[in-house]
Design an enzyme around this catalytic site. Structure first.
Site, short mmCIF file in Angstrom:
data_model
loop_
_atom_site.label_atom_id
_atom_site.label_comp_id
_atom_site.label_asym_id
_atom_site.label_seq_id
_atom_site.Cartn_x
_atom_site.Cartn_y
_atom_site.Cartn_z
N GLU A 103 0.78 -1.22 0.00
CA GLU A 103 0.00 0.00 0.00
C GLU A 103 0.82 1.29 0.00
O GLU A 103 0.41 2.28 -0.61
CB GLU A 103 -0.93 0.01 1.23
CG GLU A 103 -2.00 -1.06 1.20
CD GLU A 103 -3.01 -0.84 0.08
OE1 GLU A 103 -3.42 0.30 -0.15
OE2 GLU A 103 -3.35 -1.84 -0.58
N SER A 485 -47.65 -35.06 35.60
CA SER A 485 -47.32 -35.59 36.93
C SER A 485 -46.08 -34.96 37.54
O SER A 485 -45.84 -35.11 38.74
CB SER A 485 -47.13 -37.10 36.85
OG SER A 485 -48.35 -37.73 36.50
#
Length: 811
Positions: A103, A485
């Site tokens: 870059e 139950s």
């Protein structure tokens, strides 16, 4: 005359030239002055409008929300940007050199603008009559990324130049490069090179090689085109350019350069990245944690770098995931095979054309994607002894195991119904089951599991269904179901505090209520298996889960009392009406509610609210929220008599050793387990609620739209195996905990327990067979709600939304 004439003619000409030069100089000077004035004016107008650099000096990137287990395993990430911010010294030199080579190789020499590059770009743009080329330095890219757009206009470029000067005057070169390496976008939602390394190579940036660093450094030029997932060939071409630059600039020797060129690049996303998934299946946990924090901070949670540390333990969570999944798949194998997922017309000989077959399989994958270890396949040939399935043109699976073929046998027989027939062109799911392959359809049944520490309510594991991606509905917190139950222990606890004892004799004879008595239609409740006994002790009845006994206990102590009593455990009054069928668990609870309720029996009588989030930190690691849960032992948290808790704990241990849940103690080889099975009317819901003195676990199975699981399906057969598989992991190497000392005010006589205020002779010794009139809500009008509950018992409630509220966020 001639000479004089010539002098006369030349003088004006020289004077004219001088005047022209003078005027030109004045014009150019004026033009320059005007230009300088205009430039100064533009600078004076633009400079004050440049952004303040505080955001760079005090850099706070948009770091996503992350969710972790209690042992720091990442299980969720929320936000548009994925980042792993590193300090400058933490970034390896090879990555820095690759970036500079790709870059801005003169980054440390220029003042922010590379004038040679600018001149080169201007000439290229003038010759092409377009603004196609730029000369951006790293500083310019930082300016653009933080404050400016990427549009190619001269106005934007002018502001970029000014901002570049300002950045260079404010920050050091290392600071600028640090910002660039953490801020730049590198494709696939990865921001910064640390995140990109995990996204593309599945490794931390510290382990990057020169070849990999060069490939990452080549991405910023065009992130959508040069990243290796989108276009590996273009990424490789760009990588080779960067490597050559690194060699030419002296960052790599010739030998290192050649070695980097030869290194094969392996693309592998790390766990915890969007494409890599997560090491632990904690999606339900992560999503609930996100929802809870969103309720506090709203949309701000997605960019501020919050970290949520949950109470869930990674090993327990993965055990719960596998337990739920295996429980659902076991049920699916037991249920009748419903047929393949789909059928297509498969051309003859397509298996010999690999490209064509792979293209077809890719299309099928879009419509019928893989689900973890359930893999989409296409049947090439099917017979009762072998099914040949293609995963790809190269991966052909043969299903030949007799046990596997038995599961889908009704689809392989000669006279199979067209709907269930497995044939050439059938789309099926295949799965490796132990050492052989099986065909198994995508389950339609669902299950859920949650466990928590009974001492403070910290959730240890939570799985809300078979597949999080299919609707994301969390059945642990959002599904309101009949407990059946598994609700009976709360009724029995209420009975203890009304004078009944484990030795109280209670009638188990059947009875019938007429339509006139119920106000709706006749009701003839039944015991499971239609077996009845004249009389049973309360302890025996709990072990055997007898419905007739539970109804008579409810009638004896009063339905309104029971409704009030169960709210102590955290149950909703409105969802558990004061009517007689409540004795059979006809109300509505969530698995999480039931877990919190059972923790009261486990911890000695204290109600501790379940919670999920232990702490929240900001991006710097500072704790901004810390859980302060209620802990068992706090006198303000006591909700039932310690004697009641002690006796119920003893009775529920008996259920897990000699009752309907005896498989729990037998398989785990422990005596400190208590629990209760639960099966609702017509087997719409199957439960097992079990606990040790430190841990509570709740397992549930059923259909989202309630219907029968099957006449043979019970809590002990469908839900208990899920609970057992989880507990094998959670209780491994955990010592057994014997019962604590018997609390004061409790005595043991004749082998059972009595409260001192209800000693033998004063305690309720017998609950006989009441008259029909007595059976109707203890004398209340016959139609007082019982008809509505009968309808619920037959049809069952659907899944509803549960407000998780602050009970999971105890800050």
């Amino acid at each position: 005359m001639t000479s004089s004439s010539t002098d006369t003619q030349s003088a004006p000409a020289g004077s004219w030239l001088k005047r022209f030069i003078l005027k030109s100089a004045v014009f150019l000077a004026g033009l320059g002055l005007c230009g300088a004035l205009l430039g100064t004016l533009a600078l004076a107008l633009a400079w004050p409008n440049l952004p303040d650099l505080s955001a760079m000096i005090d850099y706070r990137p948009r770091v996503p929300l992350r969710v972790y287990t209690s042992d720091n395993v990442l299980i969720g990430e929320f936000g548009e940007e994925r980042r792993n911010v590193l300090r400058f010294h933490e970034i390896p030199d090879v990555m820095k050199s690759a970036i500079l080579s790709a870059e801005d190789d003169r980054f440390y020499q220029h003042g922010g603008i590379d004038w040679m590059g600018v001149a080169r770009a201007m000439l290229a743009n003038l010759s092409n009559m377009s603004k196609s080329q730029g000369a951006s330095t790293i500083t310019m890219q930082v300016a653009r990324n933080f404050y400016l757009s990427s549009e190619k206009t001269y106005t934007r470029k002018f502001y970029e130049l000014l901002l570049t000067f300002k950045i260079e005057a404010t920050l050091t070169k290392d600071q600028i490069l640090d910002l660039y390496m953490n801020q730049i976008y590198l494709g696939h939602r990865a921001y910064g090179f640390a995140a990109a390394s995990r996204t593309y190579f599945g490794k931390p940036l510290a382990e990057i090689t020169p070849a990999e660093a060069a490939m990452l450094a080549g991405i910023p030029k065009a992130p959508s085109r040069f990243n290796p997932i989108a276009n590996f060939q273009r990424a490789t071409t760009r990588q080779q350019y960067v490597l050559a630059r690194m060699r030419n600039l002296g960052y790599l020797t010739e030998e290192e350069y050649q070695e980097a060129l030869k290194q094969p690049i392996e693309l592998r996303s790390a766990t915890g990245t969007p494409s890599g998934g997560y090491a632990i299946h904690g999606q339900y946990v992560a999503e609930l944690a996100r929802q809870l924090l969103y309720g506090v901070y709203q949309d701000n949670i997605y960019s501020r770098g919050f970290n949520i540390y949950t109470t869930v333990h990674s090993q327990d969570q993965e055990a719960a995931y596998r337990a739920v999944r295996n429980g659902i798949l076991d049920y699916t194998r037991r249920a009748p095979f419903p047929g393949p997922q789909d059928n297509i017309d498969l051309p003859n000989g397509i298996e010999n054309d690999h490209a064509r077959l792979d293209a077809l399989l890719d299309e099928l994958q879009d419509k019928h994607p893989d689900h973890d270890d359930m893999l989409t396949g296409l049947v090439l040939d099917a017979s009762p002894t072998k099914v040949t399935v293609a995963r790809t043109a190269q991966e052909i699976i043969e299903v030949t195991n007799p046990s596997a073929l038995k599961v889908v046998a009704r689809g392989l027989v000669k006279n199979a119904n067209d709907k269930v027939r497995i044939r050439r062109g059938s789309v099926v799911y295949v799965r490796k089951h132990g050492d052989y392959w099986e065909i198994i359809n995508m389950p339609s049944v669902q299950a859920a599991f949650v466990s928590l520490r009974s001492q403070d309510g910290a959730i240890q594991a939570m799985v809300g269904g078979f597949e999080f991606g299919e609707g994301k509905f969390n059945r642990v917190t959002q599904a309101w179901r009949q407990p059946g139950s598994s609700f009976k222990p709360f009724l029995y606890a209420a009975a203890l505090e009304r004078g009944l004892t484990p030795s109280t004799q209670i009638s188990d004879e059947p009875f019938h209520l007429t339509a006139a008595q119920t106000g709706s239609r006749p009701w003839s409740p039944k015991n499971y298996g239609n077996t009845y006994e004249p009389m049973l002790t309360m302890r025996q009845a709990l072990y055997k889960s007898k419905n007739m006994v539970s109804i008579r206990i409810m009638q004896a102590i009063g339905v309104n009392y029971v409704q009030d009593y169960i709210t102590r455990f955290g149950f909703d009054r409105a969802r558990n009406p004061a009517v007689l069928p409540l004795a059979l668990g006809s109300g509505n609870v969530t698995p999480l509610q039931l877990a919190g309720a059972y923790s009261v029996f486990s911890n000695g009588g204290y109600r501790v609210a379940p919670y999920l989030i232990d702490r929240v930190t900001d991006s710097s690691g500072k704790v901004i929220m810390q859980a302060r849960p209620t802990v068992a032992g706090d006198v303000k948290a006591r909700v039932i008599d310690e004697r009641t808790a002690y006796v119920m704990n003893d009775m529920l241990r008996g259920v897990a050793q000699a009752g309907t849940g005896a498989r729990a103690s037998r398989e785990l080889k422990r005596t400190d387990i208590g629990g209760k099975t639960g099966t609702t009317n017509d087997s719409h819901d199957a439960w097992f609620a079990g606990f040790t003195p430190k841990l509570v676990g709740i397992a549930w199975m059923g259909f989202d739209q309630p219907r029968s699981l099957g006449s043979r399906e019970t809590g002990g057969g469908a839900a208990l195996p899920i609970w057992l598989e989880y507990m094998r992991t959670a209780l491994k190497d955990q010592p057994q905990i014997p019962p604590g000392p018997m609390p004061g005010g409790l005595e043991r006589t004749g082998g059972d327990f009595y409260f001192t205020e209800f000693p033998p002779g004063k305690a309720v010794a017998r609950v006989g067979l009441p008259t029909m009139e007595d059976m109707v809500l203890g004398g209340a009008p016959a139609n007082d709600g019982i008809g509505d509950l009968l309808n619920q018992l037959d049809n069952g409630p659907g899944s509803g939304q549960n407000s998780t509220g602050s009970s999971l966020l105890p800050f």
